[in-house]
Write a protein that holds these residues in place. Structure first.
Motif, PDB file in Angstrom:
ATOM      1  N   GLU A  64      68.700  44.977  48.750  1.00  0.00           N
ATOM      2  CA  GLU A  64      69.502  44.225  49.710  1.00  0.00           C
ATOM      3  C   GLU A  64      68.871  42.869  50.014  1.00  0.00           C
ATOM      4  OE1 GLU A  64      70.485  46.433  53.174  1.00  0.00           O
ATOM      5  OE2 GLU A  64      71.556  47.978  52.079  1.00  0.00           O
ATOM      6  N   GLU A  65      67.549  42.877  50.193  1.00  0.00           N
ATOM      7  CA  GLU A  65      66.842  41.625  50.416  1.00  0.00           C
ATOM      8  C   GLU A  65      65.498  41.735  49.717  1.00  0.00           C
ATOM      9  OE1 GLU A  65      66.455  40.317  54.423  1.00  0.00           O
ATOM     10  OE2 GLU A  65      68.521  40.788  54.936  1.00  0.00           O
ATOM     11  N   VAL A  86      63.500  48.590  57.671  1.00  0.00           N
ATOM     12  CA  VAL A  86      64.140  47.367  57.172  1.00  0.00           C
ATOM     13  C   VAL A  86      64.360  46.366  58.299  1.00  0.00           C
ATOM     14  CG1 VAL A  86      66.249  46.447  56.130  1.00  0.00           C
ATOM     15  CG2 VAL A  86      65.236  48.554  55.239  1.00  0.00           C
ATOM     16  N   GLU A  87      64.844  46.863  59.427  1.00  0.00           N
ATOM     17  CA  GLU A  87      65.089  45.988  60.575  1.00  0.00           C
ATOM     18  C   GLU A  87      63.785  45.357  61.075  1.00  0.00           C
ATOM     19  OE1 GLU A  87      66.766  48.044  63.860  1.00  0.00           O
ATOM     20  OE2 GLU A  87      67.254  46.234  64.982  1.00  0.00           O
ATOM     21  N   ARG A 137      62.772  42.595  58.670  1.00  0.00           N
ATOM     22  CA  ARG A 137      63.673  41.443  58.766  1.00  0.00           C
ATOM     23  C   ARG A 137      63.423  40.630  60.035  1.00  0.00           C
ATOM     24  NH1 ARG A 137      68.391  43.888  59.479  1.00  0.00           N
ATOM     25  NH2 ARG A 137      68.733  44.264  57.265  1.00  0.00           N
ATOM     26  N   LYS A 138      63.232  41.328  61.140  1.00  0.00           N
ATOM     27  CA  LYS A 138      63.139  40.622  62.421  1.00  0.00           C
ATOM     28  C   LYS A 138      61.725  40.159  62.756  1.00  0.00           C
ATOM     29  CE  LYS A 138      67.106  42.864  64.709  1.00  0.00           C
ATOM     30  NZ  LYS A 138      67.513  43.708  65.855  1.00  0.00           N
ATOM     31  N   GLU A 180      62.466  40.784  50.602  1.00  0.00           N
ATOM     32  CA  GLU A 180      61.362  41.248  51.429  1.00  0.00           C
ATOM     33  C   GLU A 180      61.548  42.707  51.808  1.00  0.00           C
ATOM     34  OE1 GLU A 180      61.138  38.907  54.902  1.00  0.00           O
ATOM     35  OE2 GLU A 180      63.131  39.361  55.635  1.00  0.00           O
ATOM     36  N   GLU A 181      62.824  43.135  51.972  1.00  0.00           N
ATOM     37  CA  GLU A 181      63.061  44.539  52.267  1.00  0.00           C
ATOM     38  C   GLU A 181      62.716  45.379  51.054  1.00  0.00           C
ATOM     39  OE1 GLU A 181      67.073  44.932  53.412  1.00  0.00           O
ATOM     40  OE2 GLU A 181      66.952  43.488  55.038  1.00  0.00           O
ATOM     41  N   HIS A 216      58.879  40.038  60.595  1.00  0.00           N
ATOM     42  CA  HIS A 216      58.048  39.461  59.540  1.00  0.00           C
ATOM     43  C   HIS A 216      56.580  39.832  59.775  1.00  0.00           C
ATOM     44  CE1 HIS A 216      61.429  37.121  58.104  1.00  0.00           C
ATOM     45  NE2 HIS A 216      61.675  36.784  59.360  1.00  0.00           N
TER      46      HIS A 216
END
Length: 558
Positions: free
Chosen positions: A138-139, A101-102, A105-106, A141-142, A108
């Motif tokens: 949660e998001e 996930v990280e 998010r960071k 894209e996630e 892309h």
């Protein structure tokens, strides 16, 4: 895991590792990359094992970043540190999922689009599933990448709560970029003709097939996954409909003609496998209600076998053959006649016991003494009441034939299975009018098989042409069975059975049927018991289960 990978990849990868770490100026690092050797992947990334969840999270993130930098599209992880490392599966699951996930998010990512976590311990799989459920939604894209990971794990292990409904299921198929034709010509007519011809060629390369079969309702998640794999390999789309509201279950295939026919053959193989397994399960279940085979353990106690081994032992006894079985995950050669089993390595021997559970399926009182045998034929005395009753049935429609002999077939296992099925039909149908006495003509070569195993569809009923289904056929009129189906041997002798048949509730049959249709919309598994050629005035009954008929009397005539 490292040893398993290196063993499978081969010696070349191990040598490559050694060359890297022994090269001048080599500095210890978190990971190194080598070729994949004999493995089907492009590369192998070797990492330093970690057992601390925060360090595992950092490691996964670093590997993902490494893959993105090298423009890799996919990467597969084991459940890091959960083996000999002893790390908590739950904590590792949270750490690995958080790293993914990280990373999304960071960074892309433009290249890494598939992350797989491969787990072969069923208990551990639950922990990873829980972790992904917590992060779901949660998001946006996630969620997309988490959904992919979750669906991969679900398809591998078949989680009940995550299993997709297969009623009307369209299996996911890769989308292809469309091909564009630009047509130029001197006039509109030429363009139209070219366009028409192209469309005709496209249509000619397309095909559709629909497979209708009751056993489609029994497909497991593993079978559905096989259909998905088939769809990935071929240029086809597969749609699975298990049937609701009285509709018959079906599988619809469409795509390139050559691939549709290949897919159809493979799908039918899957369905036939399901059919065989279902018949084996039903047969094992019935036999387990009649006979219980047991083996002796060290304490002297007798332990019952599972129902499939129970069936194998009983079938071996009928054939008077040895059979290989498994006891405590070890292979044994079982001699059912001597009631003992010896391990394949010859070091162990166990005693076997056959316990008869036939109280609810007692043998007929008029049967002769079997003297311990499972199968015997007894000739009836001409002029006896039993002989006269069979003769009357045989000649009831005016069949002109000379009876040579009438034999009573006594097969204890077949009889008990038949009686157990009879009781089940009485409960299911809520009435006792399920049995008829019908005739079945056959050739001399099938006699021994029918006496031993009953009316198996592989050798019974095929001569009729399967006009009402692929089952075993029984006639109301003995004259019908005598005409062509009771084939004479070299001596001119013909043979016909007067059989007991559990026709139960029946309906109209049709060509291609392998099971009777469902009774209604309430349950796709609630089927009719048999089919007929004419529901208003049946002359032929067709059954699809081998234990629905008992070959009671064998009549030899000319």
């Amino acid at each position: 895991v490292s040893k398993a990978i290196l063993d499978s990849a081969g010696a070349a990868v191990q040598m490559e590792c050694a060359q890297i770490v022994n090269s001048p100026g080599y500095q210890p690092r978190l990971m190194i990359m080598t070729s994949a050797g004999m493995l089907p992947s492009r590369q192998i990334i070797h990492v330093v094992g970690q057992r601390d969840p925060p360090k595992i999270q950092d490691l996964v993130y670093a590997v993902l970043q490494f893959c993105e930098e090298h423009k890799f599209n996919s990467v597969a992880f084991p459940a890091l540190g959960t083996g000999q490392g002893g790390a908590s599966p739950s904590a590792v699951a949270d750490a690995m999922v958080e790293a993914v996930v990280e990373f999304v998010r960071k960074k892309h990512p433009k290249f890494v689009c598939s992350v797989k976590i491969l787990i072969f311990q069923a208990v551990m799989m639950t922990e990873f599933h829980k972790s992904m459920k917590k992060r779901e939604g949660e998001e946006v894209e996630e969620k997309s990448i988490l959904t992919k990971i979750k669906s991969s794990i679900t398809s591998l292990f078949g989680l009940g709560e995550e299993r997709p409904s297969t009623s009307g299921l369209v299996l996911e198929k890769e989308e292809f970029e469309p091909t564009v034709f630009q047509l130029c010509a001197d006039n509109e007519k030429a363009v139209s003709q070219a366009k028409k011809r192209i469309k005709e060629l496209i249509v000619a390369e397309q095909a559709e097939k629909t497979i209708t079969d009751q056993y489609i309702t029994q497909l497991s998640q593993a079978d559905v996954d096989q259909l998905r794999d088939l769809q990935k390999k071929l240029t086809v789309s597969i749609r699975l409909d298990k049937g609701q509201g009285g509709q018959e279950p079906r599988i619809h295939i469409e795509g390139l003609t050559r691939d549709v026919f290949t897919a159809e053959s493979a799908v039918r193989d899957i369905i036939r496998k399901v059919e065989r397994m279902e018949h084996q399960r039903s047969k094992a279940l019935l036999v387990s209600g009649l006979v219980e085979w047991q083996f002796q353990i060290r304490s002297g106690m007798m332990v019952p076998f599972d129902m499939y081994t129970n069936l194998s032992l009983e079938e071996a006894l009928e054939r008077k053959q040895r059979v290989t079985i498994s006891i405590s995950n070890e292979r044994y050669d079982a001699d059912v006649m001597l009631r003992k089993a010896v391990s394949v390595n010859g070091r162990k021997q166990v005693e076997l016991l056959r316990k008869d559970l036939k109280d609810d399926a007692a043998l007929p009182s008029h049967w002769d003494d079997m003297k311990g045998d499972i199968l015997k034929l007894f000739p009836l005395a001409a002029g006896s009441k039993e002989y006269n009753d069979v003769e009357t049935e045989f000649q009831k429609t005016g069949l002109s034939a000379n009876i040579i002999s009438i034999e009573r077939v006594q097969n204890t296992t077949l009889w008990q299975s038949y009686q157990l099925m009879k009781k089940q039909l009485e409960v299911k149908n809520k009435h006792t009018n399920n049995e008829k006495r019908l005739f079945h003509g056959t050739g001399a070569k099938s006699i021994d098989l029918i006496n031993k195993q009953g009316f198996n569809r592989s050798y019974a009923g095929t001569q009729v042409g399967a006009k009402c289904g692929n089952g075993s056929y029984f006639a109301v009129d003995p004259a019908y069975s005598a005409q062509g189906y009771a084939r004479p041997d070299i001596s001119g002798h013909k043979r016909m059975y007067l059989a007991r048949v559990l026709v139960g509730d029946f309906t109209q049959g049709r060509a291609g049927m392998i099971v009777p249709p469902a009774k209604g919309s309430r349950s796709a598994s609630d089927l009719y018991d048999s089919v007929v050629d004419n529901t208003a005035n049946p002359t032929m009954f067709i059954i699809f289960s081998d234990i629905q008929a008992y070959p009671e009397y064998l009549i030899t005539f000319t």
